[in-house]
Design a protein around this motif. Structure first.
Motif, short mmCIF file in Angstrom:
data_model
loop_
_atom_site.label_atom_id
_atom_site.label_comp_id
_atom_site.label_asym_id
_atom_site.label_seq_id
_atom_site.Cartn_x
_atom_site.Cartn_y
_atom_site.Cartn_z
N LEU A 1 40.44 21.60 48.57
CA LEU A 1 38.80 22.50 48.90
C LEU A 1 39.22 23.88 48.39
N PHE A 2 38.39 24.30 47.51
CA PHE A 2 38.52 25.58 46.84
C PHE A 2 37.16 26.58 47.30
N PRO A 3 37.09 27.11 48.54
CA PRO A 3 35.86 27.96 48.61
C PRO A 3 36.11 29.04 47.75
N ARG A 4 34.96 29.53 47.03
CA ARG A 4 35.19 30.49 45.97
C ARG A 4 33.93 31.43 45.83
N ALA A 5 33.75 32.46 45.02
CA ALA A 5 32.89 33.20 44.56
C ALA A 5 32.11 32.56 43.53
N ARG A 6 30.94 32.70 43.45
CA ARG A 6 29.98 32.27 42.49
C ARG A 6 30.75 32.69 40.94
N GLN A 7 30.93 33.63 40.96
CA GLN A 7 31.74 34.35 39.53
C GLN A 7 33.12 34.02 39.48
N SER A 8 33.93 33.16 40.36
CA SER A 8 35.16 32.98 40.23
C SER A 8 35.51 32.26 38.80
N ARG A 9 36.68 32.95 38.50
CA ARG A 9 37.10 32.15 37.24
C ARG A 9 37.87 30.94 37.67
#
Length: 234
Positions: free
Chosen positions: A117-125
């Motif tokens: 699982l990769f929790p991330r920012a909406r703008q993440s690359r």
């Protein structure tokens, strides 16, 4: 006059960046040019690993996540993220060096053929998960939004230290590059976001951390001092 340094990060009282540069003739202004808001998300499915790109991803995930993660392993892109993660989990099973290509290669060995699982920012690359889609089962999860702040008001600085491509964009939306300014980037992706004259050097930290950035700035300060007693000379 002291050299004025801008870093696109809100610095804590125990900031490594500030401590290392405390004995130098400089003024440090730390300020993130981004604003962060939570994005609602459903309970994630069972996974083998949870990989975090940033401390903000850690905070937004654990503030709003539900479920039992007792059997889950945890990974962090770099030491700063790992330090935040330690406040929420008993063990951080993998800590990268902050450089996505190298982190992806190292993490692949541990997580191959597993669900991550990769929790991330909406703008993440999505710099790590993009490199591992054939070796792991990626579960993508947006947990927060990161947008450029409005009403940014900054004075002029001698050294500009950038910690993300979005912070680069935010700064140059309101400020122009001034001849003689020294530029520092936390990594190659951030450096590539700097649209400046070709002859201007961008110093990239060898380590994607406050420690790595501080070391680069110290080298710049020493060079500037040898050229003009600390004065910025184009």
């Amino acid at each position: 006059m002291p050299v004025k340094i801008f870093i696109s990060r809100d610095l804590t009282a125990d900031s490594v960046f500030t401590k290392i540069l405390a004995a130098t003739n400089c003024e440090i202004h730390g300020e993130s040019l981004m604003e962060f808001t939570a994005v609602p998300f459903a309970p994630p499915p069972p996974v083998d690993w949870i990989f975090f790109y940033s401390k903000n991803a850690v905070r937004f995930f654990f503030t709003h996540a539900s479920g039992n993660f007792a059997a889950t392993k945890f990974a962090a892109l770099g030491e700063r993220t790992a330090a935040t993660l330690q406040h929420y989990v008993p063990v951080v099973n993998f800590t990268g060096n902050g450089k996505p290509p190298e982190v992806a290669n190292d993490f692949r060995i541990l997580a191959q053929y597993q669900r991550v699982l990769f929790p991330r920012a909406r703008q993440s690359r999505r710099s790590v998960q993009r490199q591992l889609t054939e070796q792991i089962e990626v579960v993508d999860l947006v947990v927060y939004d990161n947008q450029i702040r409005k009403n940014i008001n900054l004075p002029e600085f001698d050294i500009l230290v950038f910690t993300s491509p979005l912070n680069v964009r935010a700064y140059f939306n309101v400020c122009k590059y001034k001849k003689g300014q020294q530029l520092v980037a936390i990594g190659n992706t951030t450096a590539a976001a700097l649209e400046i004259p070709e002859q201007v050097e961008v110093c990239v930290a060898e380590e994607a951390s406050e420690l790595g950035l501080a070391r680069v700035v110290k080298e710049i300060l020493a060079r500037l001092k040898s050229r003009g007693d600390g004065e910025i000379i184009p």
